[in-house]
Every structure is written in C-alpha cells, then in structure tokens.
Design a protein around this motif. Structure first.
Motif, PDB file in Angstrom:
ATOM      1  N   VAL A  35       7.969  -4.280 -24.037  1.00  0.00           N
ATOM      2  CA  VAL A  35       6.560  -4.549 -23.743  1.00  0.00           C
ATOM      3  C   VAL A  35       6.435  -5.729 -22.791  1.00  0.00           C
ATOM      4  O   VAL A  35       5.687  -5.684 -21.798  1.00  0.00           O
ATOM      5  CB  VAL A  35       5.768  -4.787 -25.041  1.00  0.00           C
ATOM      6  N   ALA A  36       7.165  -6.808 -23.076  1.00  0.00           N
ATOM      7  CA  ALA A  36       7.115  -7.984 -22.206  1.00  0.00           C
ATOM      8  C   ALA A  36       7.615  -7.648 -20.808  1.00  0.00           C
ATOM      9  O   ALA A  36       7.047  -8.085 -19.802  1.00  0.00           O
ATOM     10  CB  ALA A  36       7.937  -9.122 -22.810  1.00  0.00           C
ATOM     11  N   THR A  37       8.682  -6.868 -20.724  1.00  0.00           N
ATOM     12  CA  THR A  37       9.213  -6.467 -19.419  1.00  0.00           C
ATOM     13  C   THR A  37       8.166  -5.699 -18.627  1.00  0.00           C
ATOM     14  O   THR A  37       7.953  -5.944 -17.425  1.00  0.00           O
ATOM     15  CB  THR A  37      10.464  -5.601 -19.595  1.00  0.00           C
ATOM     16  N   ALA A  38       7.489  -4.766 -19.297  1.00  0.00           N
ATOM     17  CA  ALA A  38       6.474  -3.969 -18.621  1.00  0.00           C
ATOM     18  C   ALA A  38       5.308  -4.831 -18.153  1.00  0.00           C
ATOM     19  O   ALA A  38       4.790  -4.652 -17.049  1.00  0.00           O
ATOM     20  CB  ALA A  38       5.975  -2.866 -19.549  1.00  0.00           C
ATOM     21  N   ARG A  39       4.892  -5.774 -18.984  1.00  0.00           N
ATOM     22  CA  ARG A  39       3.739  -6.599 -18.617  1.00  0.00           C
ATOM     23  C   ARG A  39       4.074  -7.539 -17.462  1.00  0.00           C
ATOM     24  O   ARG A  39       3.272  -7.702 -16.537  1.00  0.00           O
ATOM     25  CB  ARG A  39       3.232  -7.373 -19.834  1.00  0.00           C
ATOM     26  N   PHE A  40       5.249  -8.154 -17.480  1.00  0.00           N
ATOM     27  CA  PHE A  40       5.603  -9.037 -16.365  1.00  0.00           C
ATOM     28  C   PHE A  40       5.817  -8.228 -15.088  1.00  0.00           C
ATOM     29  O   PHE A  40       5.511  -8.693 -13.984  1.00  0.00           O
ATOM     30  CB  PHE A  40       6.837  -9.870 -16.706  1.00  0.00           C
ATOM     31  N   GLY A  41       6.337  -7.011 -15.228  1.00  0.00           N
ATOM     32  CA  GLY A  41       6.448  -6.148 -14.064  1.00  0.00           C
ATOM     33  C   GLY A  41       5.082  -5.772 -13.512  1.00  0.00           C
ATOM     34  O   GLY A  41       4.889  -5.691 -12.287  1.00  0.00           O
ATOM     35  N   TRP A  42       4.125  -5.552 -14.403  1.00  0.00           N
ATOM     36  CA  TRP A  42       2.749  -5.251 -13.995  1.00  0.00           C
ATOM     37  C   TRP A  42       2.138  -6.437 -13.250  1.00  0.00           C
ATOM     38  O   TRP A  42       1.535  -6.281 -12.192  1.00  0.00           O
ATOM     39  CB  TRP A  42       1.942  -4.900 -15.241  1.00  0.00           C
ATOM     40  N   HIS A  43       2.331  -7.636 -13.801  1.00  0.00           N
ATOM     41  CA  HIS A  43       1.785  -8.834 -13.146  1.00  0.00           C
ATOM     42  C   HIS A  43       2.417  -9.035 -11.766  1.00  0.00           C
ATOM     43  O   HIS A  43       1.733  -9.405 -10.806  1.00  0.00           O
ATOM     44  CB  HIS A  43       2.045 -10.067 -14.008  1.00  0.00           C
ATOM     45  N   LYS A  44       3.718  -8.785 -11.672  1.00  0.00           N
ATOM     46  CA  LYS A  44       4.381  -8.924 -10.379  1.00  0.00           C
ATOM     47  C   LYS A  44       3.826  -7.910  -9.380  1.00  0.00           C
ATOM     48  O   LYS A  44       3.578  -8.239  -8.211  1.00  0.00           O
ATOM     49  CB  LYS A  44       5.896  -8.733 -10.530  1.00  0.00           C
ATOM     50  N   GLU A  45       3.600  -6.687  -9.830  1.00  0.00           N
ATOM     51  CA  GLU A  45       3.071  -5.646  -8.948  1.00  0.00           C
ATOM     52  C   GLU A  45       1.680  -6.025  -8.433  1.00  0.00           C
ATOM     53  O   GLU A  45       1.376  -5.845  -7.245  1.00  0.00           O
ATOM     54  CB  GLU A  45       3.024  -4.309  -9.687  1.00  0.00           C
ATOM     55  N   ILE A  46       0.843  -6.550  -9.296  1.00  0.00           N
ATOM     56  CA  ILE A  46      -0.491  -6.983  -8.854  1.00  0.00           C
ATOM     57  C   ILE A  46      -0.367  -8.079  -7.808  1.00  0.00           C
ATOM     58  O   ILE A  46      -1.078  -8.076  -6.792  1.00  0.00           O
ATOM     59  CB  ILE A  46      -1.317  -7.460 -10.064  1.00  0.00           C
ATOM     60  N   THR A  47       0.533  -9.036  -8.044  1.00  0.00           N
ATOM     61  CA  THR A  47       0.732 -10.134  -7.089  1.00  0.00           C
ATOM     62  C   THR A  47       1.163  -9.596  -5.728  1.00  0.00           C
ATOM     63  O   THR A  47       0.645 -10.020  -4.686  1.00  0.00           O
ATOM     64  CB  THR A  47       1.796 -11.119  -7.620  1.00  0.00           C
ATOM     65  N   MET A  48       2.087  -8.652  -5.724  1.00  0.00           N
ATOM     66  CA  MET A  48       2.573  -8.115  -4.464  1.00  0.00           C
ATOM     67  C   MET A  48       1.518  -7.248  -3.780  1.00  0.00           C
ATOM     68  O   MET A  48       1.454  -7.184  -2.543  1.00  0.00           O
ATOM     69  CB  MET A  48       3.863  -7.333  -4.689  1.00  0.00           C
ATOM     70  N   ARG A  49       0.658  -6.609  -4.546  1.00  0.00           N
ATOM     71  CA  ARG A  49      -0.429  -5.840  -3.938  1.00  0.00           C
ATOM     72  C   ARG A  49      -1.450  -6.770  -3.282  1.00  0.00           C
ATOM     73  O   ARG A  49      -2.023  -6.439  -2.239  1.00  0.00           O
ATOM     74  CB  ARG A  49      -1.100  -4.948  -4.985  1.00  0.00           C
ATOM     75  N   ILE A  50      -1.689  -7.918  -3.904  1.00  0.00           N
ATOM     76  CA  ILE A  50      -2.580  -8.902  -3.279  1.00  0.00           C
ATOM     77  C   ILE A  50      -1.964  -9.399  -1.977  1.00  0.00           C
ATOM     78  O   ILE A  50      -2.652  -9.527  -0.956  1.00  0.00           O
ATOM     79  CB  ILE A  50      -2.856 -10.064  -4.255  1.00  0.00           C
ATOM     80  N   MET A  51      -0.661  -9.665  -1.992  1.00  0.00           N
ATOM     81  CA  MET A  51       0.020 -10.068  -0.762  1.00  0.00           C
ATOM     82  C   MET A  51      -0.125  -8.984   0.303  1.00  0.00           C
ATOM     83  O   MET A  51      -0.411  -9.273   1.479  1.00  0.00           O
ATOM     84  CB  MET A  51       1.500 -10.336  -1.044  1.00  0.00           C
ATOM     85  N   SER A  52       0.039  -7.745  -0.080  1.00  0.00           N
ATOM     86  CA  SER A  52      -0.082  -6.641   0.868  1.00  0.00           C
ATOM     87  C   SER A  52      -1.499  -6.537   1.411  1.00  0.00           C
ATOM     88  O   SER A  52      -1.708  -6.273   2.605  1.00  0.00           O
ATOM     89  CB  SER A  52       0.320  -5.326   0.194  1.00  0.00           C
ATOM     90  N   ARG A  53      -2.489  -6.773   0.549  1.00  0.00           N
ATOM     91  CA  ARG A  53      -3.883  -6.713   0.977  1.00  0.00           C
ATOM     92  C   ARG A  53      -4.183  -7.790   2.023  1.00  0.00           C
ATOM     93  O   ARG A  53      -4.950  -7.571   2.960  1.00  0.00           O
ATOM     94  CB  ARG A  53      -4.779  -6.891  -0.242  1.00  0.00           C
TER      95      ARG A  53
END
Length: 500
Positions: free
Chosen positions: A259-277
């Motif tokens: 669960v923790a792995t999935a959540r930190f991966g989710w947070h990282k993905e959001i961060t990288m999507r903001i960078m992409s935006r």
C-alpha cells in the motif's frame, strides 16, 4: 573562481593536501588534454565558490604520464583517480587500487583523452574480464549481482564476496553504462551542450541543466532575469520531490509494504505530471537554457498550486504512517551506517552526507538563481544517525522545504514587473575555464567547462552519484545480504551519473 597553477606534480599534490587540511572541501578531480601533455585539475569548494589547483603532466621517456596519487591521504580522490586514468591515461603513482572504473580497455587500446582534437574513435576494444577477488578462505564465494537486474534498475555490476550472509567485501563495476559523455560535449555550442547535460543523469535533468547553464552564464557574463530565476527554483524543487518519493517507494517495496509503495508511486506520478504540465517533459527537459528558461514557460497557476497543497498534505500523512510502522523501521534502523567521521573524510554530499552530519547544500552555501532571494530555513535538514532511516528522514524534511520554496518562488514570480524569461544577449562565453554548480536531489552537481571560440572544448560533468557511490563499499560493515535492497534504495543514486 581562482585558478592556482603549479609546474610540478609534487608541488600540486602538496598544495591540494594543504588546502584540504585547512578545511577546504575537495570537490572533484579530472584531466584534460593539453597538446602532448595533459592538465590535471583539482576542484575545491571554498566559502566564496569553487577554485582549481592545476598542473601539467608531461610524457616521460618511457611513454608514461604519472603524478603522485592523492588517494592515500585524501580518500574522496579514490574513484576520481581511477576514472581519469581510464579516460585520459594518467597514472596515479601510489594509488591503493588502480583498477579500471569507467572504461576497462584491452591492452594497446587508446584512451579517449577528453579535451583532445580527436573524436574518441581510437578507442577500439574494451575488455570485460571479471573483477578481482579480495577475500579468500574456507566457504567464501563471489556472487555476481548485475549488470542486468529485474525491473527497471539501471545496469551496474556488484561483486559480493560472502560466506553466505555477511558481506565482508563489495566491489562495484559501473562501466556497463559508460556512454562517453565527456566527448559528447566537445565542439558543441552552449545551446546544444545543455541538451547533453540533461542526459548525463536523466532523473536530475533540471539540476544538470542548471549547473551547465551557471558555468556558461559565468563565462558569458550574462545575468538571468528574476522571473526565470524563480521559475528555475520551482522546477528544481519539483524534481527533488519526485526523486525523494522514488527513494521512499523503493524502500517500502523492499519491505513488502504494498500500500505504501503504491501511494508513494502515486504521489511521484502526480509530481511528474505537474512537471510535464509546466514544461512539456516529465523530467523538465529543455526548460532550463543558458541565460534563463525557455520562452513560454510560466509558474504554477492557482489550480496547480491547490493540487500541490493537497499533494503536500497526502505525502506528509503517508510519511507519518510509514515512519510509524515498526516492521518498516526495523529494516532501516542501523542499516547501512556511515558515521560522521567517515562522511567528513569522504566529503559525502546530498542526503547521504546530510544524514551523517554533513551540512553541504549549495542552496545554502553557494546560493544561486532564486535561492539567493527566497527565505530559506536557517540550515539544511541534517541528521546524525547515518543509517538508512536517517537518510529517509532527511528526505522527508527536504520535501517539506521543497513545497515551501515552490510556493514562495511562485509568489515572487507573480510580483515581478519584469517579464523577460531569458537574457537579452545570447550566451557567448569567453575562452577559458568556467565552473557552475547546482544542488540535485542526490547532492551537488558540478560542471567545469572550458570554452574555445564559443564552443565547448572540454566539459567535466561531476554528479553527486560519482562522488558518493564509492561509500557503498563501506555501508555493509555491519550488514547482511538481505539488507542490500534497503541500503541501495536509501542511497538514491543514479548509476548513469557515475559511469558518464
């Protein structure tokens, strides 16, 4: 920057050791071709910036180019001397382990000699013999781990010498990712050079582009507009958050916390999507250019700032829960320890150094861009325990600061009447050596760039990964084989940044 030239390698050797004895930090070592000779350059970090201590190394009648090794008295020179021997052919006399590091060549093959007029095509044959065995005795065996491993791990080879559980010796062979980066820079304009810099260490593309651009801007004598300075801070801190979340994700994955792995991966993905935006690239590539940032970029809007606020709260809550999980802490506490004396002797950088009591952070000690104008905490996040848990604690603290800096830089961006994002004049660097630095998620990135006729003649791109990975050898002093994934993840380094 102050350059200190010497004529004798012996005098150069003593000058470097004397400077370090006075408390000046050793920051790197490289050589560049200089006609029939080579020029050996030590980089030193001073309170005012970076200085060099230089000496020519000529060829003796036997065809050798030698100098007295720094490594016996100066531990952090250990890998640099091996690397420059591979690339430039200079031999450090007295080095305790002069094995190939970046480019194991077959006998008779020529060295690339960065800075020379050639294109490196003379390097004809690499060898791939197994590394040396250091520990012998009843029941001991060598376990080869890598270079290809499961998942998306970068290629690197670890040779673990073990009786089955304890690891008395670990040998690291990063040369599988060697790409000839030093030669890739040569002959390029600064505008093309920054594209190469972004690819030296892809997960720290923004930091490398910043360090290269700082060197170019210093050589050209141009000033970056205030709006671009603050936008650079936003991009650098987004990159830092994504990298620190990746470390947390790998640590929780090693502990089996799905669960923790999935959540930190989710947070990282959001961060990288903001960078992409913001930039058009998940890694922030092509955003930072010499003289400022690419035209058309803008700071986060209100919706993005609100998204960042939500992300910050979620990361804080998940970090608190994870750091309160006994089974997770049991795997980190006391794992991979590097004490303060060791960290100081090896001049360790980034979260690895700061988790062992070293406070080096260029945002504080050599502030650049918007960091010069924003209100930073009184000091970087520092821990004293030196283990995997301390390295993660430092990263959590740095994520908190990163969010603060993003919001502060965005506010400053909006209050500036000056609209320019890039300097009016193009970057036309003067001939000579220039140094630029930036604080990547892994630690200090340092670029020493020599320009000639507006083009790059030699570029030494030193990542914190190259400087720090050598400590991986000694992080297993009290650990066992099953601790390997925790120690590796807690280091959070890029092997591409080592192999260059």
């Amino acid at each position: 920057m102050t350059r200190h030239p010497y004529e004798s390698p012996d005098e150069w050797h003593d000058a470097v050791l004397s400077a370090v004895a006075r408390g000046i930090r050793f920051a790197g070592l490289y050589s560049t071709a200089n006609g029939p000779a080579a020029r050996l350059i030590a980089l030193l970090a001073t309170p005012d910036g970076f200085d060099t201590i230089e000496v020519p190394v000529t060829t003796d009648p036997m065809g050798r180019r030698e100098y007295p090794s720094l490594s016996p008295q100066l531990p952090p020179a250990f890998w640099y001397e091996r690397a420059l021997h591979d690339l430039s052919g200079l031999t450090p006399v007295g080095h305790p382990r002069p094995d190939p590091l970046l480019l194991p060549l077959s006998p008779g093959s020529a060295h690339p000699e960065p800075g020379s007029d050639g294109d490196g095509a003379r390097v004809t044959a690499r060898t791939d013999t197994q590394g040396p065995v250091d520990v012998t005795g009843h029941g001991l065996f060598t376990l080869t781990f890598g270079p290809v491993r499961s998942g998306v791990f970068e290629s690197i080879e670890f040779l673990l010498e073990t009786p089955g559980e304890d690891i008395p010796h670990l040998n690291i062979r990063p040369h599988f990712k060697h790409r000839g980066v030093a030669k890739r820079f040569e002959g390029r304009t600064p505008d093309d050079g920054v594209l190469v810099a972004e690819r030296v260490e892809g997960i720290a593309s923004v930091a490398h582009a910043l360090a290269f651009s700082h060197a170019t801007e210093a050589a050209a004598g141009i000033l970056v507009p205030p709006r671009a300075q603050h936008l650079r801070v936003v991009l650098a801190e987004l990159e830092r958050i994504a990298n620190h979340l990746d470390v947390a994700m790998r640590l929780t994955d090693a502990a089996g916390l799905a669960v923790a792995t999935a959540r930190f991966g989710w947070h990282k993905e959001i961060t990288m999507r903001i960078m992409s935006r913001l930039t058009g690239s998940r890694f922030g590539r092509t955003a930072v250019i010499p003289g400022g940032v690419r035209l058309g970029l803008t700071a986060p809007d209100e919706d993005t700032l609100a998204e960042l606020k939500t992300l910050e709260r979620r990361i804080r809550d998940d970090a608190r829960r994870t750091m309160g999980t006994p089974s997770f802490l049991d795997r980190l506490r006391g794992t991979g320890p590097l004490d303060a004396d060791y960290a100081a002797a090896w001049a360790l950088l980034g979260p690895i150094g700061r988790a062992s009591g070293q406070s080096v952070d260029d945002r504080w000690h050599h502030p650049y861009d918007g960091y010069r104008h924003l209100s930073l905490p009184s000091s970087p996040a520092v821990d004293e325990d030196g283990d995997a848990r301390a390295r993660l604690r430092v990263r959590w603290a740095e994520i908190e600061v990163s969010f603060q800096l993003i919001h502060a830089a965005t506010a400053a961006f909006g209050m500036q009447s000056e609209q320019r994002l890039v300097a009016d004049e193009p970057a036309r660097p003067a001939d000579g050596l220039s140094i630029g630095a930036a604080e990547a998620p892994q630690g200090e990135v340092l670029y020493a760039v020599s320009f000639q006729n507006g083009l790059i003649a030699r570029c030494f791109a030193r990542s914190a990964s190259l400087h720090n990975l050598v400590a991986f050898h000694d992080a297993f002093r009290t650990d066992i084989f099953t601790d390997f994934p925790f120690i590796e993840a807690s280091f959070g380094l890029s092997y591409a940044g080592v192999a260059m």
